[in-house]
Design a protein around this motif. Structure first.
Motif, PDB file in Angstrom:
ATOM      1  N   GLU A 125       0.815  -1.214   0.000  1.00  0.00           N
ATOM      2  CA  GLU A 125       0.000   0.000   0.000  1.00  0.00           C
ATOM      3  C   GLU A 125       0.849   1.265   0.000  1.00  0.00           C
ATOM      4  O   GLU A 125       0.476   2.278  -0.587  1.00  0.00           O
ATOM      5  CB  GLU A 125      -0.931   0.005   1.217  1.00  0.00           C
ATOM      6  N   LYS A 126       1.990   1.237   0.663  1.00  0.00           N
ATOM      7  CA  LYS A 126       2.852   2.413   0.744  1.00  0.00           C
ATOM      8  C   LYS A 126       3.358   2.837  -0.634  1.00  0.00           C
ATOM      9  O   LYS A 126       3.389   4.026  -0.962  1.00  0.00           O
ATOM     10  CB  LYS A 126       4.034   2.120   1.677  1.00  0.00           C
ATOM     11  N   THR A 127       3.754   1.862  -1.473  1.00  0.00           N
ATOM     12  CA  THR A 127       4.254   2.197  -2.811  1.00  0.00           C
ATOM     13  C   THR A 127       3.132   2.784  -3.671  1.00  0.00           C
ATOM     14  O   THR A 127       3.370   3.690  -4.463  1.00  0.00           O
ATOM     15  CB  THR A 127       4.844   0.955  -3.506  1.00  0.00           C
ATOM     16  N   ILE A 128       1.901   2.286  -3.472  1.00  0.00           N
ATOM     17  CA  ILE A 128       0.758   2.847  -4.195  1.00  0.00           C
ATOM     18  C   ILE A 128       0.521   4.287  -3.739  1.00  0.00           C
ATOM     19  O   ILE A 128       0.295   5.198  -4.552  1.00  0.00           O
ATOM     20  CB  ILE A 128      -0.515   1.998  -3.962  1.00  0.00           C
ATOM     21  N   GLN A 129       0.588   4.508  -2.442  1.00  0.00           N
ATOM     22  CA  GLN A 129       0.367   5.841  -1.886  1.00  0.00           C
ATOM     23  C   GLN A 129       1.440   6.823  -2.380  1.00  0.00           C
ATOM     24  O   GLN A 129       1.127   7.971  -2.730  1.00  0.00           O
ATOM     25  CB  GLN A 129       0.379   5.760  -0.355  1.00  0.00           C
ATOM     26  N   ASN A 130       2.683   6.384  -2.400  1.00  0.00           N
ATOM     27  CA  ASN A 130       3.768   7.251  -2.891  1.00  0.00           C
ATOM     28  C   ASN A 130       3.563   7.620  -4.355  1.00  0.00           C
ATOM     29  O   ASN A 130       3.798   8.759  -4.768  1.00  0.00           O
ATOM     30  CB  ASN A 130       5.124   6.555  -2.729  1.00  0.00           C
TER      31      ASN A 130
END
Length: 1012
Positions: A111-116
């Motif tokens: 999820e973090k890579t999507i958010q970034n």
């Protein structure tokens, strides 16, 4: 309210889309630094949001100077590696790693890579003021996290402006020394768009700026059409630019997975000094390339593995880049379950250029060690086997390496492979291609299907016919294999194997970028626009008191070969070629234009090479030199020659084979003589002229002549001088591949049984003979030291029975065996036959054809028996060979039957009669008007009667000439007379002349149709 039709309105409409649906925010230049060409505040905001801990560390190191230092470090990295590299890889400063942008991950698990990724700030700014020196502004600029990456000029035909005005603005009103416009420092791509067209470039270079078309084609992307764009009833014709290309997700995908920096190192010779020249170019995908890769990826994501795809893209249209981009996309492609769709992507090519380019391109996207494994010349098939078994993501290899390892690849159920084929042709249906499938196929799936048909096969272990079953399982399509075949010239087999089946059962390429569109867009040159043909007439006399009997066919070939290699012939043609080169070619492409001489054989190439050298020396020409390209060793008059032995630089250094292309590119050499080499896969933009002294037809003609089509900034045209082929033959060769090539229907697989029946009717072998041989071939366990000998022994009585047939039957049997093997190999690539008896017959015939004695055609030496008495070269055509536009495409046909054909009579005839026959066609006493009549009526007769071939094949010569052909000749003659009375009136003025011409034409047509 008045209707707005201004350029300003055009800008507003694009901006509205990008703000509402494109993922952009409205740009503000308040914090934009014109001198530094960046909004550093916006970049810092992005870093703080996505990399908070890293930014805290950075501020601890630099304190209040953090902003200033960030710009300095960023600018230093960009100066060293380019902005494209920095956007992809970020920067490192005193141990702190900072990303300048985040790209969409293939998997959605983190999820973090999507958010970034979603935190990237795309801004659209209209009337972008960029200069510290003046008040100039760009119509529109798109920025990513404060860095301007796209510049646009928009024009409106309604106000009298078009893309041409936009191009001139970029060329003459935008100073490339400005920080914003420096190559690969800020802006990555420049677009010019009006209401109808889009063009683009990646480098501003003043008046030398080179723009490429970025249009879809008149019928839309991937369809056959010409230059331009289709109508758009829902908006702007050019809206695909901002809706499909500049939209946030799309543009980020292009920056991440398409754009790359191409660095070329070339040797340049100036004033006898050899210099190394390095040039860099940013590659942005052409629209047809972007569209093809995306459509393929989308389809595979939906359907998974198991389907085949044919991509018909014109020669010179950038297939190498398209293959590289597709390979990289497929290697990281995930399905809805977030699992990789393919375990490995295998690129099959014979071009070392593609090997290197694909590696360089992919390494610029992804620096993962071992992502690309190349099985080059120095590696073995074992290396290929290990690469596949180790699950290497992208493997580059040649098809020839597969047969050695096809039994050794550890393919477990569920392993899936994408196979990308460069220049796919019928070679993909041969043994190597079958073994490629056997190496990669998920045989478990096929085994289940086989078990349903053959209930005897046990659940886990096949019976004693294990080897036979294993070969059968490699046939047909497999759910774990997807083929992606790229070619400009698809044949029937290529279309059926890789094409997409239509509702009417025809086959069509998945994606098309036609030769017509590429030419009309100016992406390649039209090589048929300046075409000149020469025709030779000669007379040969007997030069011996003897009158030996010779085979007619072999005798005629020997005389024609004697004529083609005769010193006078070579001298005449060499003089024409060199003088044309000096008078015309040498002045093209800024004085750097080069020529290629295409010869009929390696011996022709060697003799032409020496003749060129001799002529150049005798004339004292010091501004041209020649190289030669051929494989192996050529023996001529007790001397042996190799390519490396003949090719030398002015200072005496030998040119090695792997140095020849690079050496030819230098200013030291300007003519290359070739024999079956460099006629395909040779990319030299300076090649302007081709001299053809070889019979060309079909795909070979298109591939050979297309070597000239590469563009160069100073290259405005090409030229072909052809000594052998007629303009009509070349037009016939090119037409099927001008737009789209289709296939009418799939092959009738039952043809193979018809061929088998034909074979059995000769009573040469029977079921028992087949069983004896295949029992040895398919036995369990290792091969013994006697097995090969036993197979050969079993074939001895079969060969004896074959030799008892008369000559005509032997010929027909040989052709039928070859047809059977060819059709079986082809058909089993398309479908699983699961016919063990038929497969055993194929194994048997594969060995039988190798043991059948070849025709012992003695090479006839006539050099001391004949002499060249008369020789003349005349120009017969000069102009444009025009191709027809037909957006319905060109449809090839699959055969309805497998014909053996009838061997032409192989009479022995007296030498003087053979000489007379040759002179009947080439005698210099025949006037030009006579030649026009003979050639015209011959062509008309062949074209006007579809049954002519069967009439020739099914009747003897006398019946054909005296009873069947006169009516055909009369109709053809009358039709031509009505079309061109002046040219053909002579036919009807003299009955004797009419009959002479008719009988001569009848003999020629009969011989030709019987030999096809």
């Amino acid at each position: 309210m008045a209707f707005e039709d201004t350029e300003k309105r055009f800008e507003e409409d694009i901006e509205t889309y990008l703000l509402t649906e494109g993922g952009y925010v409205k740009g503000n230049q308040a914090n934009y630094d014109k001198e530094k060409a960046i909004d550093i505040h916006q970049l810092i905001g992005f870093i703080q949001e996505t990399q908070e801990k890293a930014w805290v560390r950075y501020k601890k190191i630099y304190g209040e100077q953090a902003s200033k230092q960030l710009y300095k470090r960023l600018n230093d990295e960009i100066d060293s590696n380019g902005v494209l590299h920095v956007l992809r890889n970020g920067i490192t400063d005193r141990g702190v790693k900072l990303k300048i942008a985040f790209f969409r991950p293939e998997s959605t698990l983190n999820e973090k890579t999507i958010q970034n990724y979603q935190s990237n700030k795309f801004a659209v700014t209209r009337q972008f003021a960029y200069s510290t020196a003046n008040n100039n502004s760009l119509d529109m600029v798109l920025s990513l996290n404060g860095i301007p990456i796209v510049a646009m000029e928009l024009k409106n035909q309604i106000k009298g402006q078009s893309v041409e005005h936009g191009k001139k603005q970029f060329m003459y009103d935008r100073d490339p020394r400005e920080k914003l416009f420096q190559f690969n420092k800020r802006v990555l791509v420049y677009f010019v768009a009006d209401l109808n067209e889009v063009w683009m470039t990646t480098k501003l270079d003043g008046k030398e700026t080179f723009f490429l078309p970025f249009n879809q084609g008149t019928n839309g992307a991937g369809e056959v059409g010409g230059a331009g764009n289709p109508e758009n009833l829902d908006g702007y014709i050019t809206s695909y630019l901002w809706e499909k290309v500049l939209q946030k997700d799309s543009l980020m995908n292009i920056i991440h997975r398409f754009m790359h920096l191409e660095v070329k190192k070339q040797k340049v010779v100036k004033k006898r000094r050899e210099l190394n020249k390095v040039s860099s170019k940013l590659i942005f995908p052409r629209f047809h390339q972007l569209d093809a890769v995306r459509k393929l990826v989308h389809t595979v994501r939906l359907k998974g593995s198991g389907d085949n795809y044919l991509i018909q893209h014109s020669a010179g249209s950038g297939k190498s880049n398209s293959i590289a981009w597709l390979a990289y996309h497929l290697a990281s492609l995930h399905g809805d379950d977030d699992k990789s769709i393919f375990n490995s992507v295998i690129v099959v090519t014979d071009r070392t250029v593609l090997d290197r380019q694909l590696q360089d391109t992919i390494s610029s996207f992804d620096h993962t060690d071992g992502l690309v494994e190349t099985i080059g010349e120095r590696k073995t098939s074992r290396d290929l086997k290990n690469a596949i078994n180790d699950g290497k993501r992208i493997i580059i290899t040649t098809l020839q390496k597969f047969p050695v390892i096809y039994e050794e690849v550890d393919v477990n159920q569920g392993n899936r492979f994408a196979v990308l084929v460069d220049e796919a042709h019928s070679s993909q249906t041969g043994t190597s291609a079958k073994k490629l499938k056997a190496a990669l196929a998920d045989t478990e799936e096929a085994l289940r299907e086989y078990a349903e048909l053959e209930a005897e096969i046990e659940e886990n272990t096949p019976d004693q016919e294990d080897k036979l079953v294993q070969e059968l399982l490699s046939h047909g399509s497999h759910d774990n294999l997807s083929f992606f075949a790229f070619t400009a010239t698809p044949k029937e087999k290529t279309l059926e194997m890789f094409g997409t089946k239509q509702s009417d059962d025809s086959f069509r390429p998945f994606h098309i970028y036609s030769m017509r569109q590429a030419i009309e867009e100016g992406f390649i040159l039209d090589v048929l626009q300046n075409y000149m043909t020469y025709q030779m007439s000669y007379k040969i006399a007997k030069n011996t008191p003897d009158n030996p009997e010779l085979s007619t066919t072999q005798g005629v070939k020997a005389i024609r070969r004697y004529q083609s290699l005769h010193p006078h012939n070579l001298q005449q043609k060499t003089a024409i070629m060199i003088e044309h080169f000096r008078n015309v070619t040498q002045h093209e492409i800024g004085g750097r234009a080069k020529a290629m001489v295409v010869t009929a054989s390696r011996l022709h190439a060697v003799r032409y090479f020496f003749e060129f050298k001799r002529y150049i020396e005798n004339k004292g020409y010091d501004d041209m030199d020649v190289l030669v390209a051929f494989s192996g060793t050529v023996q001529d008059e007790n001397k042996e020659y190799t390519e490396e032995q003949l090719n030398k630089t002015k200072d005496g250094k030998r040119v090695k084979e792997n140095q020849l292309k690079e050496t030819f590119h230098t200013d030291e050499f300007n003519v290359l003589v070739v024999a079956e080499k460099y006629q395909t896969g040779f990319d030299e933009p300076l090649l302007h002229t081709m001299f053809v002294d070889k019979k060309l037809s079909g795909v070979k003609a298109v591939q050979t002549l297309s070597r000239l089509n590469r563009t160069h900034p100073n290259k405005n045209n090409t030229f072909i001088l052809d000594f052998v082929n007629e303009a009509e033959d070349i037009q016939k060769a090119f037409q099927p591949f001008y737009e789209v090539t289709e296939l009418d229907k799939e092959i009738d697989v039952n043809l193979i049984y018809d061929t088998k029946t034909k074979l059995r009717n000769y009573k040469i072998y029977n079921d028992q003979d087949i069983k004896k041989l295949t029992k040895i071939y398919l036995k369990n366990g290792n091969q013994s030291d006697k097995d090969l000998g036993r197979i050969a022994s079993h074939l001895v009585p079969i060969i004896k029975r074959y030799e008892e047939l008369d000559e005509q039957q032997r010929y027909e049997f040989r052709v039928t065996v070859r047809n059977f093997n060819k059709w079986y190999s082809y058909i089993t690539q398309l479908t699983r036959m699961f016919d063990k008896e038929l497969h055993e017959e194929f194994i048997f015939n594969s060995y039988l054809i190798k043991f059948i004695p070849k025709n012992s055609t003695e090479k006839i030496d006539i050099e001391d028996k004949v002499k060249l008495e008369y020789y003349k070269l005349e120009q017969t055509f000069n102009g444009d060979i025009a191709l027809e536009k037909n957006t319905n495409g060109y449809q090839l046909s699959n055969p309805d039957n497998v014909e053996t054909g009838i061997k032409p009579p192989e009479d022995d005839d007296l030498l003087e009669n053979i000489v007379r026959r040759v002179n009947e066609k080439y005698d210099g006493k025949i006037s030009e008007s006579d030649r026009v009549i003979i050639d015209g009526v011959t062509r008309k007769a062949k074209e006007s009667n579809d049954r002519l071939k069967s009439l020739a094949r099914n009747n003897d010569e006398e019946m054909f000439e005296k009873s069947l052909f006169p009516g055909v000749f009369e109709k053809a003659s009358q039709d031509l007379y009505m079309e061109q009375m002046d040219s053909y009136s002579k036919l009807f003025e003299d009955k004797s002349y009419y009959n002479t011409i008719m009988m001569a034409v009848a003999k020629e047509i009969y011989k030709e149709l019987r030999s096809e």
